[in-house]
Design a protein around this motif. Structure first.
Motif, PDB file in Angstrom:
ATOM      1  N   ASP A  70     -14.092   3.172   3.209  1.00  0.00           N
ATOM      2  CA  ASP A  70     -12.874   3.987   3.431  1.00  0.00           C
ATOM      3  C   ASP A  70     -12.617   3.709   4.637  1.00  0.00           C
ATOM      4  O   ASP A  70     -13.534   3.457   5.691  1.00  0.00           O
ATOM      5  CB  ASP A  70     -13.998   4.918   3.249  1.00  0.00           C
ATOM      6  CG  ASP A  70     -13.486   6.451   3.818  1.00  0.00           C
ATOM      7  OD1 ASP A  70     -12.275   6.447   4.963  1.00  0.00           O
ATOM      8  OD2 ASP A  70     -13.633   7.131   3.592  1.00  0.00           O
ATOM      9  N   ASP A  73     -13.773   6.196   7.629  1.00  0.00           N
ATOM     10  CA  ASP A  73     -15.038   6.435   8.088  1.00  0.00           C
ATOM     11  C   ASP A  73     -15.473   5.087   7.524  1.00  0.00           C
ATOM     12  O   ASP A  73     -15.942   4.983   6.500  1.00  0.00           O
ATOM     13  CB  ASP A  73     -15.152   7.690   6.592  1.00  0.00           C
ATOM     14  CG  ASP A  73     -16.853   7.811   6.852  1.00  0.00           C
ATOM     15  OD1 ASP A  73     -17.451   7.630   7.699  1.00  0.00           O
ATOM     16  OD2 ASP A  73     -17.676   9.087   5.817  1.00  0.00           O
ATOM     17  N   GLY A  76     -18.323   5.723   5.005  1.00  0.00           N
ATOM     18  CA  GLY A  76     -17.776   5.780   3.390  1.00  0.00           C
ATOM     19  C   GLY A  76     -17.993   4.568   2.717  1.00  0.00           C
ATOM     20  O   GLY A  76     -18.749   4.209   3.072  1.00  0.00           O
ATOM     21  N   THR A 103     -10.571  13.285  -1.121  1.00  0.00           N
ATOM     22  CA  THR A 103     -11.616  13.595   0.135  1.00  0.00           C
ATOM     23  C   THR A 103     -10.882  14.250   1.528  1.00  0.00           C
ATOM     24  O   THR A 103     -11.040  14.412   2.352  1.00  0.00           O
ATOM     25  CB  THR A 103     -12.067  12.240   0.604  1.00  0.00           C
ATOM     26  OG1 THR A 103     -12.919  11.684  -0.995  1.00  0.00           O
ATOM     27  CG2 THR A 103     -13.125  12.015   0.996  1.00  0.00           C
ATOM     28  N   TYR A 104      -9.352  13.878   1.796  1.00  0.00           N
ATOM     29  CA  TYR A 104      -9.235  13.770   2.769  1.00  0.00           C
ATOM     30  C   TYR A 104      -7.368  14.972   2.589  1.00  0.00           C
ATOM     31  O   TYR A 104      -6.750  15.292   3.954  1.00  0.00           O
ATOM     32  CB  TYR A 104      -9.018  12.428   3.856  1.00  0.00           C
ATOM     33  CG  TYR A 104      -9.718  11.747   4.316  1.00  0.00           C
ATOM     34  CD1 TYR A 104     -10.746  11.937   4.966  1.00  0.00           C
ATOM     35  CD2 TYR A 104      -9.887  10.392   3.324  1.00  0.00           C
ATOM     36  CE1 TYR A 104     -11.729  11.361   5.175  1.00  0.00           C
ATOM     37  CE2 TYR A 104     -11.672   9.972   3.886  1.00  0.00           C
ATOM     38  CZ  TYR A 104     -11.678  10.390   4.387  1.00  0.00           C
ATOM     39  OH  TYR A 104     -13.785   9.743   4.728  1.00  0.00           O
TER      40      TYR A 104
END
Length: 150
Positions: A70, A73, A76, A103-104
């Motif tokens: 990720d 992150d 992540g 996720t974002y």
């Protein structure tokens, strides 16, 4: 399918790329995605689940065997097949776009969002001949039959 040669990607007047952010590799030669950091937000579109469904149901056109972290992150997950490609015949996206939108809540181009909504969040079936055309003309991948020069 036969022998495959991966060449330099080029954008032709064919599919339109979505979600090819600068931090994501391979970028397939598509430019102008900008930074994924700038696209992240705290909440998504009201119909984000429908958009995610659309992304998941696209036609897989290329499979990548690798895995990538990720990029937003470091703690992540590792994303298997992140560089795999999907299409609806008009737009082209990486497999990991679904993860990043979920996720974002990434901001995606309004043209793409409108396109998805006009299709009621259900991508069309893309004929094999069109998938081969996208591979060859948009991605620069030569696909030949086994035992031929391709």
């Amino acid at each position: 399918m036969g022998r495959v040669e991966r060449g330099a990607a080029r954008k032709v007047a064919g599919v339109r790329p979505v979600g090819f952010f600068d931090e994501l590799m391979p970028g397939w030669g598509f430019r102008g995605g900008g930074s994924i950091k700038d696209a992240a937000r705290t909440s998504g579109e009201p119909d984000e689940q429908g958009i995610l469904s659309y992304l998941r149901q696209g036609a897989e056109i290329w499979s990548e065997m690798g895995a990538q972290p990720d990029v937003l992150d470091p703690e992540g997950p590792i994303l298997a097949g992140a560089g795999s490609l999907y299409t609806d015949g008009v737009w082209l996206w990486r497999d990991d776009l679904t993860y990043y939108v979920a996720t974002y809540h990434l901001v995606l181009p309004q043209d793409f969002i409108t396109h998805v909504r006009e299709r009621d969040h259900a991508p069309p079936r893309v004929p094999e001949s069109q998938l081969l055309d996208i591979l060859t003309n948009d991605l620069g991948i030569r696909v030949g039959r086994a035992g031929t020069a391709g």
